[in-house]
Design an enzyme around this catalytic site. Structure first.
Site, short mmCIF file in Angstrom:
data_model
loop_
_atom_site.label_atom_id
_atom_site.label_comp_id
_atom_site.label_asym_id
_atom_site.label_seq_id
_atom_site.Cartn_x
_atom_site.Cartn_y
_atom_site.Cartn_z
N ASN A 1 41.01 46.22 10.01
CA ASN A 1 42.30 45.74 10.51
C ASN A 1 42.37 46.16 11.99
OD1 ASN A 1 44.96 45.25 11.12
ND2 ASN A 1 45.81 46.82 9.77
N TRP A 2 42.13 45.20 12.86
CA TRP A 2 42.08 45.53 14.29
C TRP A 2 43.48 45.72 14.89
CZ3 TRP A 2 37.62 42.42 17.17
CH2 TRP A 2 36.39 43.00 16.80
N LYS A 3 44.51 45.42 14.14
CA LYS A 3 45.89 45.54 14.64
C LYS A 3 45.99 44.82 15.99
CE LYS A 3 46.35 49.66 11.89
NZ LYS A 3 47.02 50.90 11.62
N HIS B 1 51.98 45.01 5.51
CA HIS B 1 51.54 46.26 6.13
C HIS B 1 52.76 47.07 6.56
CE1 HIS B 1 49.67 49.10 8.85
NE2 HIS B 1 48.52 48.80 8.30
N GLU C 1 53.35 48.67 9.12
CA GLU C 1 53.76 48.44 10.51
C GLU C 1 54.59 47.16 10.65
OE1 GLU C 1 49.86 48.87 12.26
OE2 GLU C 1 49.91 50.99 11.71
N GLU D 1 48.19 52.14 1.01
CA GLU D 1 48.14 52.79 2.32
C GLU D 1 49.35 53.71 2.50
OE1 GLU D 1 45.58 50.41 5.30
OE2 GLU D 1 47.63 49.74 5.47
N GLY E 1 46.53 56.26 10.62
CA GLY E 1 46.36 56.63 12.02
C GLY E 1 46.57 58.10 12.32
N SER F 1 43.29 56.41 7.54
CA SER F 1 42.35 57.39 8.09
C SER F 1 41.01 57.43 7.36
CB SER F 1 42.99 58.78 8.16
OG SER F 1 44.09 58.76 9.06
N GLY G 1 41.61 50.86 9.85
CA GLY G 1 42.20 50.56 11.15
C GLY G 1 41.31 51.06 12.27
N GLY G 2 41.64 52.21 12.81
CA GLY G 2 40.95 52.76 13.99
C GLY G 2 39.43 52.72 13.90
P1 PGA Z 1 43.84 53.70 10.07
O1 PGA Z 1 44.74 52.43 9.72
O2 PGA Z 1 42.48 53.49 9.42
O3 PGA Z 1 43.75 53.71 11.58
O4 PGA Z 1 44.52 54.91 9.51
C1 PGA Z 1 44.68 51.81 8.46
C2 PGA Z 1 45.64 50.65 8.40
O5 PGA Z 1 46.77 50.77 8.92
O6 PGA Z 1 45.33 49.58 7.85
#
Ligand code: PGA
Length: 257
Positions: free
Chosen positions: A10-12, A93, A95, A168, A174, A214, A235-236
């Site tokens: 997930n590149w956000k 998600h 976010e 999640e 994050g 994470s 994500g990251g």
């Molecule tokens: P993260 O994000 O791996 O950076 O913790 C995961 C996500 O929000 O899908």
């Protein structure tokens, strides 16, 4: 039937065309790890460019609107992302739920629109730290999923193939600190029960449940060893081919289950 581990990046809101070389590297590496299903959800603007070049990975969107079209300035429909080459969409998600006030009902409407457009969905769920500390995480996630997933319906075919749930926990996203394997195991077991209640043993018993929050190459193997973990939403660590494929590699290792 055991599905291949599903590793989704997930590149956000990260990535301009300069990131296409990273997507290419991920696609090349994925061709050497066929035991794992690798997918990327870049920003909307990169869906088509990545789809056009990709030979192995599937490309998805991070959101879609619930309507198929109309006077919705700035929005994008499920049909449009499918037309650009998306095969799936991430929905609900945290976010989006927090930053865009998305309710369970709205997320469900988006899920129904996505499925109607022929997309697969990754339905996110997860509790915040207060809910975790109050001991009601399982009840919260069950209720959230029950209200966000498409209602069971005879027209809803191929649930096992088309619906993935991503657990999640918000406090793990994050932060660098993933949930413990005990917490992940407990929640995934509860989510499995709910999926079976909703969609029956044959479909609900087979749909994938993936973990996000994470995940990195260093902790991936222990997370994938937890029963009922069918992959990861990353994500990251999905922003570079090296770290993302390090996670995919861990998913391809044989585990005890
Ligand atoms: P993260 O994000 O791996 O950076 O913790 C995961 C996500 O929000 O899908």
């Amino acid at each position: 039937m055991t599905r291949r581990p599903y590793i989704v990046g997930n590149w956000k809101m990260h990535g301009t065309r300069a990131m296409l070389s990273e997507a290419r590297a991920i696609d090349r590496a994925a061709q050497r790890h066929m035991k794992v299903e690798v997918a990327l959800a870049p920003p909307f603007t990169l869906i088509h460019p990545i789809h056009r070049e990709a030979e192995q990975i599937s490309v998805g969107a991070q959101d879609c609107h619930q309507a198929d079209g109309g006077a919705f300035t700035g929005d994008i429909s499920a049909t449009m992302v499918a037309d650009a080459g998306a095969k799936f969409v991430i929905l609900g998600h945290s976010e989006r739920r927090q930053g865009h006030s998305e309710t369970d009902a709205l997320v469900r409407a988006k899920a129904e629109a996505a499925l109607a457009a022929g997309l697969r969905i990754i339905m996110c769920c997860g509790e915040n730290i207060e809910t975790r500390e109050s001991g009601s995480a399982v009840a919260f996630v069950r209720a959230q999923l029950k209200a966000s997933l498409p209602a069971p319906d005879e027209a809803l075919a191929d649930v096992a193939e088309r619906i993935t749930v991503a657990y999640e926990p918000i406090w793990a996203i994050g932060t660098g600190t993933a949930a413990t394997t005990d917490d992940i195991g407990e929640m995934h077991t509860e989510i499995r029960k709910l999926l079976v209640e909703l969609y029956g043993e044959e479909q609900g018993g087979e749909a994938r449940i993936i973990y996000g929050g994470s995940v990195k190459p260093e902790n991936a193997a222990e997370i994938f060893a937890v029963p009922e973990v069918g992959g990861a939403l990353v994500g990251g660590a999905s922003l570079t081919a090296d770290s993302f494929m390090g996670i995919a590699l861990a998913a391809g290792e044989p585990t005890d289950h």
